[in-house]
Structures are given as structure tokens and as C-alpha cells.
Design an enzyme around this catalytic site. Structure first.
Site, PDB file in Angstrom:
ATOM      1  N   LYS A 128       7.331  -5.952  -3.550  1.00 40.16           N
ATOM      2  CA  LYS A 128       6.008  -5.334  -3.390  1.00 40.16           C
ATOM      3  C   LYS A 128       5.031  -6.086  -4.265  1.00 40.16           C
ATOM      4  O   LYS A 128       5.433  -6.679  -5.274  1.00 40.16           O
ATOM      5  CB  LYS A 128       6.056  -3.862  -3.840  1.00 40.16           C
ATOM      6  CG  LYS A 128       4.917  -3.028  -3.294  1.00 40.16           C
ATOM      7  CD  LYS A 128       5.186  -2.492  -1.906  1.00 40.16           C
ATOM      8  CE  LYS A 128       3.965  -1.866  -1.312  1.00 40.16           C
ATOM      9  NZ  LYS A 128       4.212  -1.239  -0.010  1.00 40.16           N
ATOM     10  N   ASP A 168      -0.600  -3.088   2.918  1.00 40.85           N
ATOM     11  CA  ASP A 168      -0.367  -1.740   2.384  1.00 40.85           C
ATOM     12  C   ASP A 168      -1.773  -1.184   2.173  1.00 40.85           C
ATOM     13  O   ASP A 168      -2.732  -1.674   2.796  1.00 40.85           O
ATOM     14  CB  ASP A 168       0.452  -1.800   1.072  1.00 40.85           C
ATOM     15  CG  ASP A 168       0.877  -0.412   0.585  1.00 40.85           C
ATOM     16  OD1 ASP A 168       1.685   0.228   1.266  1.00 40.85           O
ATOM     17  OD2 ASP A 168       0.385   0.057  -0.462  1.00 40.85           O
TER      18      ASP A 168
HETATM   19  P1  NDP Z   1      -4.830   2.634   4.189  1.00 38.22           P
HETATM   20  O1  NDP Z   1      -5.523   1.913   3.101  1.00 38.22           O
HETATM   21  O2  NDP Z   1      -5.034   2.198   5.599  1.00 38.22           O
HETATM   22  O3  NDP Z   1      -5.209   4.190   4.116  1.00 38.22           O
HETATM   23  C1  NDP Z   1      -4.994   4.951   2.975  1.00 38.22           C
HETATM   24  C2  NDP Z   1      -5.591   6.329   3.191  1.00 38.22           C
HETATM   25  O4  NDP Z   1      -5.270   7.148   2.079  1.00 38.22           O
HETATM   26  C3  NDP Z   1      -7.116   6.308   3.271  1.00 38.22           C
HETATM   27  O5  NDP Z   1      -7.540   7.370   4.085  1.00 38.22           O
HETATM   28  C4  NDP Z   1      -7.504   6.523   1.810  1.00 38.22           C
HETATM   29  O6  NDP Z   1      -8.812   7.056   1.649  1.00 38.22           O
HETATM   30  C5  NDP Z   1      -6.462   7.534   1.390  1.00 38.22           C
HETATM   31  N1  NDP Z   1      -6.219   7.477  -0.047  1.00 38.22           N
HETATM   32  C6  NDP Z   1      -5.914   6.383  -0.795  1.00 38.22           C
HETATM   33  N2  NDP Z   1      -5.792   6.705  -2.087  1.00 38.22           N
HETATM   34  C7  NDP Z   1      -6.025   8.029  -2.164  1.00 38.22           C
HETATM   35  C8  NDP Z   1      -6.054   8.965  -3.225  1.00 38.22           C
HETATM   36  N3  NDP Z   1      -5.792   8.596  -4.481  1.00 38.22           N
HETATM   37  N4  NDP Z   1      -6.331  10.270  -2.911  1.00 38.22           N
HETATM   38  C9  NDP Z   1      -6.580  10.649  -1.642  1.00 38.22           C
HETATM   39  N5  NDP Z   1      -6.568   9.801  -0.593  1.00 38.22           N
HETATM   40  C10 NDP Z   1      -6.307   8.525  -0.855  1.00 38.22           C
HETATM   41  O7  NDP Z   1      -3.275   2.646   3.790  1.00 38.22           O
HETATM   42  P2  NDP Z   1      -2.016   2.932   4.715  1.00 38.22           P
HETATM   43  O8  NDP Z   1      -2.351   3.950   5.737  1.00 38.22           O
HETATM   44  O9  NDP Z   1      -1.445   1.636   5.111  1.00 38.22           O
HETATM   45  O10 NDP Z   1      -1.006   3.552   3.636  1.00 38.22           O
HETATM   46  C11 NDP Z   1      -0.935   4.954   3.357  1.00 38.22           C
HETATM   47  C12 NDP Z   1       0.383   5.241   2.675  1.00 38.22           C
HETATM   48  O11 NDP Z   1       1.476   4.871   3.527  1.00 38.22           O
HETATM   49  C13 NDP Z   1       0.636   4.506   1.365  1.00 38.22           C
HETATM   50  O12 NDP Z   1       1.419   5.328   0.528  1.00 38.22           O
HETATM   51  C14 NDP Z   1       1.451   3.310   1.810  1.00 38.22           C
HETATM   52  O13 NDP Z   1       2.221   2.781   0.753  1.00 38.22           O
HETATM   53  C15 NDP Z   1       2.323   3.966   2.853  1.00 38.22           C
HETATM   54  N6  NDP Z   1       2.929   3.058   3.812  1.00 38.22           N
HETATM   55  C16 NDP Z   1       2.173   2.248   4.600  1.00 38.22           C
HETATM   56  C17 NDP Z   1       2.780   1.446   5.536  1.00 38.22           C
HETATM   57  C18 NDP Z   1       1.999   0.631   6.492  1.00 38.22           C
HETATM   58  O14 NDP Z   1       2.615   0.035   7.379  1.00 38.22           O
HETATM   59  N7  NDP Z   1       0.698   0.590   6.422  1.00 38.22           N
HETATM   60  C19 NDP Z   1       4.249   1.362   5.636  1.00 38.22           C
HETATM   61  C20 NDP Z   1       4.961   2.334   4.821  1.00 38.22           C
HETATM   62  C21 NDP Z   1       4.301   3.121   3.926  1.00 38.22           C
HETATM   63  P3  NDP Z   1     -10.063   6.044   1.403  1.00 38.22           P
HETATM   64  O15 NDP Z   1     -10.311   5.368   2.714  1.00 38.22           O
HETATM   65  O16 NDP Z   1     -11.141   6.948   0.965  1.00 38.22           O
HETATM   66  O17 NDP Z   1      -9.613   5.087   0.330  1.00 38.22           O
END
Ligand code: NDP
Length: 450
Positions: A128, A168
Site C-alpha cells: 500500500k 484508493d
Molecule cells: P473515494 O476517494 O472515491 O471516496 C471516498 C469517499 O469517502 C468520499 O465520499 C469521501 O468524501 C468519503 N470520506 C473520505 N474520508 C472521509 C472521512 N474521514 N469521513 C467521512 N467520509 C470520508 O475512495 P474509494 O471509494 O475508492 O474508497 C473508499 C473506501 O473503500 C476506502 O476505505 C478504501 O480504502 C476502500 N477500498 C477501495 C477500493 C477501490 O477499489 N476503490 C478497493 C477496496 C477498498 P469526500 O469526497 O468529501 O472526501
């Protein structure tokens, strides 16, 4: 020393060695504790000091990233790559760009990735990386300059057979494009060094959808075990990024009713569920314009709850689908969800539930789909992207989706089977951890002492 004592001893040693790495301690505690049944039955793991070795990253790279903004002001961020374990394949795991990024968070994510990748059945080790850079509010040119500066160091540590990063939080299609362009320019080779690429230059169809779709397929298997399905179920989803968007889409397609979405500024109620028009607006606002979810709520006259989590705005819910970030469901949230009638929790995000919340769900008979199993669809399709790059061809969306579906069903089966085999039937967390661990641990033993 018995297995329990041995495990507790290792957890204490990790905490002593790296004090302050609270996220890393949390995952070490969760995973190692759940491995006690297998350590007890299989003395070879203690004899070969597998837990001592597996909790220590093979390599950690930390570097300076200097870049210039649009006003020619110079900024300095910190870049990281944690190459945790390569026993079953090249290091593989995403890059996260977010101001909260630090070594503890990346070690927790890298450690989880080892077992998740193993569960997919594909040959991928765990890693990572990322940076404390915040892409919010930056121009495309600033993001590009940052990505170029980041890659000007990272390139020497990665490669299609060494370490293959992906996206991510904060690293989506745009960032992968800039990172890939920079890598290609430096090494002068067009090769599958990153996944999550655009289809036109070597990406896989279904990669953007994979984590959300895959977690929904996993959820469907969980529900099947209780003789039910998604039809008519009220699903609270947190986040509105990549995972949340495609989870929401697939849940709706399969008859579920998505009643919330959120972002870091608050949560949106969807009393009538999600429809195509709202979904499209969420996608465009978050994935294309990098804007705020509140704009979508205002556009459709939906209630916006500033500063609230998705779990705080629902009175009645069947399924919680956390898809935003780590530790977003604490014990209070878990209690609120159980009071609201939740029957299943499926983790789209990484480690969204605290240890106390997970225990509470288990104690209250809530079906619990742990992240490393439920959200493995993203890295699974990344693995399929690597295969397609090696073959120099691209499969159709249907072919990839079918492979993804099969992988998710297999991960569910492996988790359920291992849970039962080691005396914890129905506990998918223990089952997933043991299933992922055994393959990596046995491979480490096969390969000698390193
Ligand atoms: P994105 O950046 O596309 O989206 C993240 C989302 O979570 C956004 O809506 C963001 O809001 C919100 N967010 C981030 N930090 C916080 C916080 N501290 N409190 C509340 N909301 C928050 O990321 P992903 O969708 O790719 O990833 C989401 C999760 O899934 C993570 O934990 C990631 O590690 C996990 N994941 C992702 C994978 C992937 O293929 N993308 C694979 C496996 C796991 P805002 O837009 O306001 O920042």
C-alpha cells in the site's frame, strides 16, 4: 507457550516496537486474535515464527515529494510505499492521497491487503502507498505536477513483476493517468505497472465498478445463507466515492433501496431510494467534478444533514454498507444501527468498523461481512487487469463481471468454510482471516527464511 499467549505476546511486541501506530495496532489485534484457532491446531506456524515475520513489512519506502502550484509556490509532501509481503506474488495495493495519510494507516492497509489478495485466489502479494497530499481544491495541472513528482521517485521501486500499485481514496482515473504517463516517460516502457488504467491504454472493463459490485455480490451470498435476498431491503450506504457509487448502483439493480449516501461533509437522505437520474448526478459531481454531495441534495430537494454520518440519519434499516473510510462505525453507531433493525453489515471500505462495533454486531446476531473479504472485488479485477496486460488482450465487460462474481462467491465460500473448520461457524471475519493467512503462511514456509 499456548497459542493465545503467543499471539498476545506478538501483539504487545508490535505495539512496543512501533508506538503510536494506532491503526496498525488495531488491525494486528483483529487479525492475529482471529488466527488463534489455526495457530493452536498447526504448530508449524509458531515454529517458523510466521506471525513475527508477517507483521514486519518486507520494505518501507518514504520519500520527499516537492511540487509547484499554479502560483509557482513550492509545496512539500511525504510519499510512501509499504511493500509488506511478496510470498504469493508481486506487491499489490492502492495509493491513497489524503491529508490524514501516515505510516500507521498505510501499514494497516498494507497488512490487510496481504490477506485480501490471498483470498482472491490470484497471485498477488500485499502493499500500500500514498501521500498526505490533498487533491481537493487543486487544479488538474496541480494534480498532474504532484503525480509527476511522486512518480519521479516511486518509479524505481515498482514494476509489473515487482510492485503494481492501484488507486484508493483520492486516487482515481485522473491520477492513475498522470502517474502512468510519468512512469512511461521515465522508464521508456509501456507495461502493466499500475492498475485502474483507462480502457484505451490497457485498463480492464469493470475495474471502476469492481469493488462496489463485488461487495454487493458478497452481500447477496451472505443474505442467501439466511434464505433471503436484497429485494426491498433498505440499505444505508456511506461515502459517495468510487466504492459507494457502484455499490449503490448494483444494490438498486438487485432490488434493494439505497436510503443514504454521504461524504466527508455530511449525509444525504434518499427516502424514495436511488434512481438513475440521482445516481448520474452523484457520479458526475463526485467522480468527474470532484465536488460536494450537498450539491446533489440541493439539486433534487433531498434532505442534507451537515456533519452527520449516514448511520445517524436512519431510523429503520436492514443493511449497513460502509463505503467511506476507516473507523466510521464506532460502538455508538453500531448500537444505533442494531436499534434501527440492521440484519447485515457489509464492509465496502477498509476497516470501517471499530473492534468494539464488530463485537457488538456479532453479539447481536448481525451478519457481518468483513472488509478484506467483502471489498476484495477491486483488487481481484486489478489482478485480472494484470492478466490481460500480460496476455496483451482485453476481455469483454461480461467476461470480467462473470469472473468477478465467481471470485466473490468463492471468497464467501472460503470464509464460511474456514470459519466452520476452525470452530467459529458463521463468523466470516475469523474465516476470511484464516483462509487468507494459510496460503500466505504456507508459501512463506515453502520459500525458506527471509
Ligand atoms: P473515494 O476517494 O472515491 O471516496 C471516498 C469517499 O469517502 C468520499 O465520499 C469521501 O468524501 C468519503 N470520506 C473520505 N474520508 C472521509 C472521512 N474521514 N469521513 C467521512 N467520509 C470520508 O475512495 P474509494 O471509494 O475508492 O474508497 C473508499 C473506501 O473503500 C476506502 O476505505 C478504501 O480504502 C476502500 N477500498 C477501495 C477500493 C477501490 O477499489 N476503490 C478497493 C477496496 C477498498 P469526500 O469526497 O468529501 O472526501
Amino acid at each position: 507457550m499456548d497459542a493465545k499467549e503467543y499471539v498476545e505476546n506478538i501483539i504487545e511486541k508490535v505495539k512496543e516496537k512501533d508506538p503510536g501506530e494506532k491503526e496498525f495496532h488495531q488491525t494486528i489485534t483483529e487479525v492475529l486474535t482471529s488466527l488463534i484457532p489455526v495457530i493452536e491446531k498447526e504448530p508449524k506456524y509458531m515454529k517458523n515464527k510466521i506471525l513475527e515475520r508477517i507483521t514486519e513489512p518486507e520494505r518501507v519506502i518514504i520519500f520527499r515529494v516537492s511540487w509547484e502550484d499554479d502560483n509557482h509556490e513550492i509545496h512539500v509532501n511525504r510519499g510512501y510505499r509499504v511493500e509488506f509481503n511478496s510470498a504469493i506474488g508481486p506487491y499489490k495495493g492502492g495509493l491513497r492521497f489524503h491529508p490524514t495519510v501516515n505510516l500507521s494507516i498505510l501499514k494497516f492497509l498494507g497488512f490487510e491487503q496481504i490477506f485480501k489478495n490471498s483470498l482472491t485466489g490470484l497471485p498477488m502479494g500485499g502493499g500500500k502507498g500514498g501521500s498526505d497530499f490533498d487533491p481537493h481544491g487543486k487544479s488538474d495541472n496541480e494534480v498532474r505536477r504532484f503525480c509527476e513528482a511522486f512518480m519521479s521517485e516511486l518509479y524505481r521501486h515498482i514494476g509489473p513483476n515487482t510492485d503494481v500499485p492501484a488507486g484508493d481514496i483520492g486516487v482515481g482515473g485522473r491520477e492513475i493517468g498522470y502517474l502512468f504517463g510519468a512512469y512511461k516517460k521515465i522508464v521508456d516502457r509501456f507495461e502493466g505497472v499500475l492498475t485502474g488504467k483507462n480502457y484505451n491504454w490497457g485498463g480492464s472493463l469493470i475495474r471502476p465498478e469492481a469493488t462496489g459490485y463485488g461487495a454487493t455480490y458478497f452481500l447477496t451470498e451472505m443474505l442467501k445463507s439466511k434464505g433471503t435476498d436484497l429485494n426491498g431491503k433498505k440499505v444505508a450506504i456511506s461515502g459517495s466515492g468510487n466504492v459507494a457509487q457502484f455499490a449503490a448502483k448494483k444494490v438498486t439493480e438487485l432490488g434493494g433501496k439505497v436510503i443514504t449516501l454521504s461524504d466527508s461533509k455530511g449525509a444525504m437522505s434518499l427516502p424514495d431510494g436511488l434512481n438513475d437520474e440521482i445516481w448520474q448526478a452523484v457520479y458526475e459531481t463526485k467522480a468527474i467534478k470532484h465536488g460536494r454531495l450537498q450539491e446533489v441534495a440541493e439539486k433534487f430537494g433531498l434532505e442534507w444533514h451537515a456533519g452527520k454520518k449516514a448511520w445517524e440519519i436512519v431510523d429503520s434499516v436492514d443493511i449497513a454498507f460502509p463505503s467511506a473510510t476507516q473507523n466510521e462505525i464506532d460502538l455508538n453507531d453500531a448500537k444505533r444501527l442494531v436499534n434501527a433493525g440492521v440484519m447485515a453489515v457489509v464492509e465496502g471500505a477498509n476497516m470501517p468498523s471499530t473492534l468494539e462495533a464488530i463485537d457488538y454486531f456479532h453479539e447481536n446476531g448481525v451478519l457481518f461481512g468483513p472488509a478484506k473479504a467483502a471489498n476484495a472485488g477491486g483488487v481481484a479485477v486489478s489482478g485480472l487487469e494484470m492478466s490481460q496486460n500480460s496476455l496483451r488482450l482485453q476481455w469483454t465487460a461480461d467476461e470480467v463481471d462473470k469472473k468477478l462474481h465467481d471470485i466473490m462467491v468463492n471468497i464467501y465460500k472460503a470464509s464460511a468454510t474456514y470459519a466452520e473448520k476452525y470452530g467459529h461457524a458463521g463468523n466470516l471475519l475469523i474465516g476470511a482471516n484464516i483462509a487468507g493467512f494459510v496460503k500466505v503462511a504456507d508459501s512463506m514456509i515453502d520459500q525458506g527464511i527471509y
